[in-house]
Design a protein around this motif. Structure first.
Motif, PDB file in Angstrom:
ATOM      1  N   ARG A  10     -26.281 103.024  60.056  1.00 12.87           N
ATOM      2  CA  ARG A  10     -25.393 103.680  59.080  1.00 12.87           C
ATOM      3  C   ARG A  10     -25.869 103.296  57.678  1.00 12.87           C
ATOM      4  N   ALA A  27     -29.179 115.802  48.538  1.00  9.23           N
ATOM      5  CA  ALA A  27     -29.339 116.594  49.769  1.00  9.23           C
ATOM      6  C   ALA A  27     -30.601 117.445  49.693  1.00  9.23           C
ATOM      7  N   ARG A  52     -29.043 113.661  52.917  1.00  6.73           N
ATOM      8  CA  ARG A  52     -27.861 114.496  53.108  1.00  6.73           C
ATOM      9  C   ARG A  52     -26.620 113.633  53.303  1.00  6.73           C
ATOM     10  N   THR A  53     -25.600 113.896  52.498  1.00  2.00           N
ATOM     11  CA  THR A  53     -24.324 113.184  52.654  1.00  2.00           C
ATOM     12  C   THR A  53     -23.583 113.724  53.860  1.00  2.00           C
ATOM     13  N   VAL A  54     -23.150 112.831  54.733  1.00  2.28           N
ATOM     14  CA  VAL A  54     -22.368 113.251  55.901  1.00  2.28           C
ATOM     15  C   VAL A  54     -20.887 112.924  55.726  1.00  2.28           C
ATOM     16  N   ALA A  55     -20.556 112.004  54.818  1.00  4.76           N
ATOM     17  CA  ALA A  55     -19.154 111.670  54.554  1.00  4.76           C
ATOM     18  C   ALA A  55     -19.046 111.068  53.162  1.00  4.76           C
ATOM     19  N   GLU A 104     -21.780 108.146  52.878  1.00  6.37           N
ATOM     20  CA  GLU A 104     -22.644 107.832  54.015  1.00  6.37           C
ATOM     21  C   GLU A 104     -23.660 108.954  54.102  1.00  6.37           C
ATOM     22  N   VAL A 105     -24.932 108.605  54.212  1.00  6.64           N
ATOM     23  CA  VAL A 105     -25.988 109.618  54.239  1.00  6.64           C
ATOM     24  C   VAL A 105     -26.778 109.545  55.538  1.00  6.64           C
ATOM     25  N   ASP A 106     -27.368 110.691  55.878  1.00  3.80           N
ATOM     26  CA  ASP A 106     -28.335 110.753  56.977  1.00  3.80           C
ATOM     27  C   ASP A 106     -29.712 110.854  56.344  1.00  3.80           C
ATOM     28  N   VAL A 136     -19.027 117.931  50.719  1.00  4.95           N
ATOM     29  CA  VAL A 136     -20.219 117.457  51.417  1.00  4.95           C
ATOM     30  C   VAL A 136     -21.100 118.663  51.700  1.00  4.95           C
ATOM     31  N   THR A 138     -23.373 121.363  53.387  1.00  4.99           N
ATOM     32  CA  THR A 138     -23.429 121.712  54.821  1.00  4.99           C
ATOM     33  C   THR A 138     -24.886 121.855  55.274  1.00  4.99           C
TER      34      THR A 138
END
Ligand code: ADP
Ligand code: MG
Length: 165
Positions: free
Chosen positions: A3, A27, A32-35, A60-62, A163, A165
């Motif tokens: 995470r 992004a 990319r922000t997931v939350a 939180e990012v991926d 966030v 998409t």
């Protein structure tokens, strides 16, 4: 998958707009922000006391296949891009983007220190982080909720950013 959490802060101009633009520009660079946490209004910590109030979020990012240094480079690019738009002269930054946590990773490199030094002591980091993870741990296993209360004033200001998409 580790995470990964980033801390974003803005204290100049259209602060909410700068935070949202930062999320969107990250992004586009593959971060990319997931939350997103709620937006918190916080008193400046350190530095001049006459600075305006900050708005802070934790996201939180991926990072996909990106390394921590790749994400730092992306963050620095976004800081520069937004800073250039808003500020002609040297001064407080429009946006600050910090890598807070990357799973259990520890890095002592001064160019990229993970976890971000003293993050657990700062209300402007800890309170937004708790929106996303009610029981975060540092890589050494310490639970942030069991540490001394973080310093600084922080109050909820707005709902989470949108966030991408
Ligand atoms: P600060 O965030 O402490 O107010 P800056 O944003 O100016 O200060 O960052 C100063 C330097 O901190 C950057 O050049 C960057 O390389 C370094 N740095 C070290 N660790 C991190 C991290 N985890 N996230 C972001 N920057 C970091
Ligand atoms: Mg920074």
């Amino acid at each position: 998958m580790p995470r990964v959490f980033l801390g974003l802060g803005a204290n100049l101009g259209d602060r909410l707009g700068a935070l949202q633009q930062a999320v969107d520009l990250l992004a586009r660079r593959g971060v990319r922000t997931v939350a997103c946490s709620r937006v918190w209004a916080t008193a400046p910590v350190g530095g001049p006391t006459d600075q305006p109030e900050f708005l802070n979020v934790v996201v939180e990012v991926d990072p996909g296949e990106l390394s921590p240094v790749d994400v730092l480079d992306a963050a620095n690019d976004v800081e520069a891009e937004l800073g250039r738009v808003r500020d002609v002269r040297w001064g407080p930054r429009t946006i600050d983007i910090d890598i807070l946590l990357w799973g259990d990773l520890r890095s002592d490199d001064p160019r990229l220190t993970i976890p971000h030094p003293r993050m657990h002591e700062r209300a402007f980091v800890v309170l937004p982080l708790l929106d996303l993870d009610p029981d975060p741990r540092l890589p050494d296993g310490r639970r942030i909720v069991e540490l001394p209360a973080p310093a600084g004033e922080a109050r909820p200001y707005a709902s989470p950013l949108s966030v991408p998409t």
